[in-house]
Design a protein around this motif. Structure first.
Motif, mmCIF file in Angstrom:
data_model
loop_
_atom_site.group_PDB
_atom_site.id
_atom_site.type_symbol
_atom_site.label_atom_id
_atom_site.label_comp_id
_atom_site.label_asym_id
_atom_site.label_seq_id
_atom_site.Cartn_x
_atom_site.Cartn_y
_atom_site.Cartn_z
ATOM 1 N N TYR A 95 0.820 -1.215 0.000
ATOM 2 C CA TYR A 95 0.000 0.000 0.000
ATOM 3 C C TYR A 95 0.851 1.260 0.000
ATOM 4 N N ASN A 96 1.863 1.291 0.886
ATOM 5 C CA ASN A 96 2.674 2.507 1.006
ATOM 6 C C ASN A 96 3.480 2.790 -0.259
ATOM 7 N N TYR A 116 -15.162 -6.294 8.388
ATOM 8 C CA TYR A 116 -14.534 -4.969 8.498
ATOM 9 C C TYR A 116 -15.587 -3.877 8.356
ATOM 10 N N PRO A 152 -8.402 3.065 -0.618
ATOM 11 C CA PRO A 152 -7.951 2.961 0.770
ATOM 12 C C PRO A 152 -7.222 1.636 1.031
ATOM 13 N N LYS A 153 -6.464 1.648 2.098
ATOM 14 C CA LYS A 153 -5.632 0.486 2.424
ATOM 15 C C LYS A 153 -6.413 -0.812 2.549
ATOM 16 N N LEU A 154 -7.674 -0.708 2.920
ATOM 17 C CA LEU A 154 -8.445 -1.928 3.180
ATOM 18 C C LEU A 154 -8.392 -2.912 2.015
ATOM 19 N N PHE A 155 -8.256 -2.406 0.786
ATOM 20 C CA PHE A 155 -8.202 -3.318 -0.361
ATOM 21 C C PHE A 155 -6.954 -4.202 -0.319
ATOM 22 N N TYR A 202 0.376 3.962 8.780
ATOM 23 C CA TYR A 202 -0.444 2.836 8.302
ATOM 24 C C TYR A 202 -1.164 3.176 7.009
ATOM 25 N N ASP A 203 -1.706 4.385 6.936
ATOM 26 C CA ASP A 203 -2.482 4.782 5.750
ATOM 27 C C ASP A 203 -1.687 5.749 4.887
ATOM 28 N N GLY A 204 -0.347 5.578 4.857
ATOM 29 C CA GLY A 204 0.513 6.475 4.082
ATOM 30 C C GLY A 204 1.364 7.340 5.007
ATOM 31 N N VAL A 242 -5.619 -5.270 2.419
ATOM 32 C CA VAL A 242 -5.697 -6.124 3.610
ATOM 33 C C VAL A 242 -6.779 -7.188 3.437
ATOM 34 N N GLN A 282 -12.749 -10.778 2.477
ATOM 35 C CA GLN A 282 -12.532 -11.845 1.502
ATOM 36 C C GLN A 282 -11.255 -12.631 1.842
ATOM 37 N N SER A 283 -10.258 -11.939 2.387
ATOM 38 C CA SER A 283 -8.952 -12.567 2.652
ATOM 39 C C SER A 283 -8.926 -13.328 3.977
ATOM 40 N N HIS A 284 -9.737 -12.879 4.937
ATOM 41 C CA HIS A 284 -9.692 -13.460 6.281
ATOM 42 C C HIS A 284 -11.087 -13.997 6.612
ATOM 43 N N HIS A 295 -16.066 -0.169 7.312
ATOM 44 C CA HIS A 295 -15.311 0.834 6.561
ATOM 45 C C HIS A 295 -15.708 2.256 6.932
ATOM 46 N N ASN A 332 -6.714 -9.196 -0.813
ATOM 47 C CA ASN A 332 -5.382 -9.356 -1.408
ATOM 48 C C ASN A 332 -5.167 -10.666 -2.141
ATOM 49 N N PHE A 341 -18.223 -4.978 5.428
ATOM 50 C CA PHE A 341 -18.192 -6.162 4.558
ATOM 51 C C PHE A 341 -17.539 -7.318 5.278
#
Lengths: 157, 157
Positions: A11-12, B69, A32-35, B142-144, A37, B62-64, B71, A40, B59
């Motif tokens: 993401y970064n 989550y 946003p970062k959620l994609f 975390y978000d940049g 996490v 999908q990964s976990h 949003h 993936n 939502f």
């Protein structure tokens, strides 16, 4: 070129590329970062010599069990015409099929003629909307006031 | 108050509310329409007399496969302290449990003290990060760049 699944830590690296590759438009808030996490295993990066030159962020629709959606695709401006986008899309189409789904959807702006032409070349069809812009059927105000959108769908074999 | 699942057509009503309810901050890009199309059986609006006074967009990860989550959550400024948020969260917790999942995650900014206090009151725990801000553990960048975040998790019974 190496194509691999995205990781949270990508993401970064990818987030600042978005504004850069889109010519300075402030686009990164849309990803946003959620994609990175939570989606993936259906999202990919393309790397050349360890440098990210492309990415595709997509997911399996939670609401529509036969569909998948491509949210964001970017290719480094210096590496276009190298089929990087095509390889990313095909990787995504494969994972969608592996998950037993056969429709891929995505959305673009009517002004983005390059994107429209690209999706048609990739086998997407334009969905019949409620308005025409430059001969293309669009959904008026789809993404908010004055934000018409072209909706694409591709059926996978 | 009526709580119901969001529909695609709610997007045009909710999107402008975001900037309004967040005091004019440009936040609406963070909630693209796709959430109203592809995650609409885990996202809710609260209405009073037909007016939207709150919403929760979440939502199933999908990964976990045991996680969900949240949003975005918003409550009309004039209707706070009415347990609207609590009802929306509980509705989401129920649908998460119905889907056989037991962890709910969400993320907030360290500056957002109200949100931090609210999540703790709602039974969320703060995940151990790599930095402290005002006594709260955060994940740095975390978000940049310079976008530290507090990560919450709640285990459902």
């Amino acid at each position: 070129m190496d194509i691999r699944l995205v990781k949270g830590s990508d993401y970064n690296a990818i987030s600042p590329l978005i504004n850069e590759w889109w010519g300075g438009r402030q686009m990164s808030d849309m990803l946003p970062k959620l994609f990175f996490v939570h989606f993936n295993e259906t999202s990919y990066t393309a790397e050349i010599n360890g440098e990210i030159v492309g990415f595709l962020i997509g997911f399996l629709s939670q609401s529509h069990s036969d569909e998948a959606y491509i949210h964001f695709v970017g290719v480094h401006p210096d590496y276009r015409k190298n089929n990087i986008g095509k390889k990313l899309y095909n990787e995504f189409f494969n994972v969608v099929k592996e998950n037993g789904r056969n429709i891929v959807r995505c959305v673009t702006s009517p002004v983005n003629k390059v994107s429209i032409a690209y999706h048609i070349k990739m086998g997407f069809e334009i969905e019949e909307g409620n308005k025409e812009v430059d001969g293309v059927s669009v959904f008026a105000n789809y993404d908010g006031p004055n934000q018409d959108r072209v909706l694409f769908a591709k059926k996978l074999d």
